[in-house]
Motif scaffolding. Structure first.
Motif, mmCIF file in Angstrom:
data_model
loop_
_atom_site.group_PDB
_atom_site.id
_atom_site.type_symbol
_atom_site.label_atom_id
_atom_site.label_comp_id
_atom_site.label_asym_id
_atom_site.label_seq_id
_atom_site.Cartn_x
_atom_site.Cartn_y
_atom_site.Cartn_z
ATOM 1 N N UNK A 1 44.688 26.958 52.528
ATOM 2 C CA UNK A 1 45.027 27.357 53.894
ATOM 3 C C UNK A 1 44.701 26.228 54.870
ATOM 4 N N UNK A 2 45.509 26.101 55.916
ATOM 5 C CA UNK A 2 45.271 25.061 56.923
ATOM 6 C C UNK A 2 43.950 25.268 57.647
ATOM 7 N N UNK A 3 43.498 26.502 57.692
ATOM 8 C CA UNK A 3 42.249 26.814 58.390
ATOM 9 C C UNK A 3 41.081 26.996 57.419
ATOM 10 N N UNK A 4 41.238 26.511 56.187
ATOM 11 C CA UNK A 4 40.179 26.668 55.195
ATOM 12 C C UNK A 4 38.946 25.860 55.575
ATOM 13 N N UNK A 5 37.768 26.433 55.285
ATOM 14 C CA UNK A 5 36.506 25.721 55.482
ATOM 15 C C UNK A 5 35.928 25.255 54.150
ATOM 16 N N UNK A 6 36.698 25.370 53.082
ATOM 17 C CA UNK A 6 36.243 24.892 51.780
ATOM 18 C C UNK A 6 36.030 23.379 51.847
ATOM 19 N N UNK A 7 34.939 22.923 51.284
ATOM 20 C CA UNK A 7 34.639 21.501 51.289
ATOM 21 C C UNK A 7 33.787 21.056 52.460
ATOM 22 N N UNK A 8 33.608 21.910 53.454
ATOM 23 C CA UNK A 8 32.754 21.559 54.587
ATOM 24 C C UNK A 8 31.291 21.890 54.276
ATOM 25 N N UNK A 9 30.403 21.218 54.967
ATOM 26 C CA UNK A 9 28.969 21.415 54.763
ATOM 27 C C UNK A 9 28.521 22.738 55.375
ATOM 28 N N UNK A 10 27.705 23.480 54.612
ATOM 29 C CA UNK A 10 27.130 24.738 55.091
ATOM 30 C C UNK A 10 25.614 24.632 54.976
ATOM 31 N N UNK A 11 24.932 24.707 56.097
ATOM 32 C CA UNK A 11 23.483 24.506 56.116
ATOM 33 C C UNK A 11 22.795 25.774 56.624
ATOM 34 N N UNK A 12 22.197 26.520 55.679
ATOM 35 C CA UNK A 12 21.456 27.734 56.013
ATOM 36 C C UNK A 12 19.958 27.532 55.778
ATOM 37 N N UNK A 13 19.496 26.318 55.903
ATOM 38 C CA UNK A 13 18.094 26.000 55.636
ATOM 39 C C UNK A 13 17.173 26.857 56.499
ATOM 40 N N UNK A 14 16.258 27.571 55.837
ATOM 41 C CA UNK A 14 15.273 28.370 56.554
ATOM 42 C C UNK A 14 15.798 29.660 57.153
#
Length: 399
Positions: free
Chosen positions: A191-204
């Motif tokens: 999808x053009x609006x996909x967030x796959x491959x982007x960094x996800x930071x849920x630290x803490x």
């Protein structure tokens, strides 16, 4: 020279209008160029016609009108090209204006969404979540920034208990909405609006629930030092491809489901994680070429369940892990070409079960571990070419 060029590039970065010469320079230069070009074309045409006329018998004089016509024709073509260039220049200027207007509008939307996320009322914060997600869809250049803001929201201090001093009404719904928005954007890689491959930071971050099921995690993702409190965080059917998944130093008091998830390559780290009554399910999960690590982890209660999981061509490390309670189950799992390493671990309680596990073409080591209590069971396990160092535990085949 290199520094000068770099500064020019830095100065032009972010500009949408092309760098154009001033008109007071371009106009006289253009007139001079046209004059020189006309003279050169006239001379070339005259020589061409003179050569053609001289080759005739008897020789004929050059018709100046023909030379002028040829010159005018060529100049007309040149003028058409210049007119096209001028139109292209105007188009660039118009596009620059449009880009600046778009950038200004997107920046305003970002500011508004960020302000909404910090509002006291939950309904306004919910609107901010959706506004920022829509902005990420429309603003690909700053999509990572928008994702970072949503992840940062989940990292903010959070009290789920109604009696806690820091509790905010409706905050749980807002946080679940953030998670759901992220999950929605991780469903379709193409999808053009996909967030796959982007960094996800849920630290803490603190999680008392959330649904990531069916998501595709292709980039780095961090749950380091996160707290999985009461509730269920669902990764069922998710795919983790090649990136680093970091649960190091996380605390598991609730339920985390990786049932039927797929791990392809990459490193999945639970190093120094603490399992204090939480249940982490990898039942039916598939690991291919992945490295799964629980180095220095502490398992005091709850369960880590790998029942019916398949681990192929990778590694599983429980080095220096403390087993003082709870259960780690590999029942009916398949190990193929896996390096299983439990060396220097401390077994003081709980149960580690390999019942009906198939171990083939790999290694498994309990060397230098300490057995002070608890049980490690290999009931009806099958060993097919796996080299096992039993350490302090008796070899079941010798019984």
């Amino acid at each position: 020279m290199a520094i000068s060029l770099r500064r020019k590039r830095d100065a032009s970065r972010g500009r949408y209008t092309p760098n154009l010469w001033p008109v007071w320079i371009v106009a006289p230069v253009a007139m001079m160029a046209v004059g020189v070009a006309a003279w050169a074309i006239y001379q070339y045409a005259y020589d061409h016609f003179a050569q053609a006329a001289g080759s005739q018998v008897p020789a004929e004089p050059v018709d100046v009108n023909d030379v002028i016509k040829a010159t005018v024709t060529v100049l007309t073509l040149v003028g058409a090209v210049l007119a096209g260039l001028y139109a292209y220049r105007k188009q660039l200027l118009s596009e620059g204006d449009a880009h600046r207007a778009d950038a200004s509008q997107l920046a305003d939307r970002y500011t508004t969404a960020a302000e909404q996320l910090g509002h006291d009322q939950a309904a306004v914060r919910l609107a901010g979540v959706y506004a920022l997600a829509r902005l990420a869809d429309d603003w690909q250049e700053q999509r990572q920034v928008c994702i970072d803001v949503l992840c940062a929201y989940l990292r903010m201090p959070y009290e789920s208990s109604l009696d806690a001093p820091g509790h905010r009404v409706g905050e749980r719904e807002v946080r679940f909405t953030v998670i759901n928005v992220i999950r929605t954007h991780l469903q379709d890689r193409d999808a053009n609006t996909s967030w796959c491959g982007y960094r996800l930071d849920f630290t803490g971050a603190v999680f008392d629930g959330g649904n990531f099921s069916g998501s595709h995690f292709d980039g780095p993702i961090s749950f380091s030092h996160a707290l999985f409190a009461d509730g269920t965080v669902d990764f069922r059917g998710a795919t983790f491809s090649g990136g680093e998944i970091d649960f190091s130093s996380a605390k598991f008091n609730g339920r985390v489901w990786f049932t039927n998830a797929r791990f392809i390559g990459g490193i999945i780290s639970f190093n120094q994680a603490e399992f204090n009554g939480g249940n982490v399910y990898f039942a039916g999960a598939h690991f291919t070429g992945s490295t799964l690590t629980f180095l220095l982890a502490k398992i005091t209660d709850g369960m880590i369940n790998f029942a019916s999981a398949e681990l192929r061509s990778g590694a599983l490390y429980f080095n220096e892990t403390t087993f003082s309670g709870g259960t780690v189950r590999f029942d009916n799992a398949t190990f193929s070409g896996i390096k299983g390493d439990f060396r220097v671990s401390l077994f003081n309680g709980g149960t580690v079960s390999f019942a009906n596990t198939i171990l083939s073409a790999g290694t498994l080591s309990f060397a230098n571990s300490t057995h002070g209590g608890g049980a490690v069971r290999f009931t009806d396990a099958a060993y097919d070419g796996t080299v096992i160092d039993w350490g302090p535990f008796p070899n079941p085949a010798s019984n």
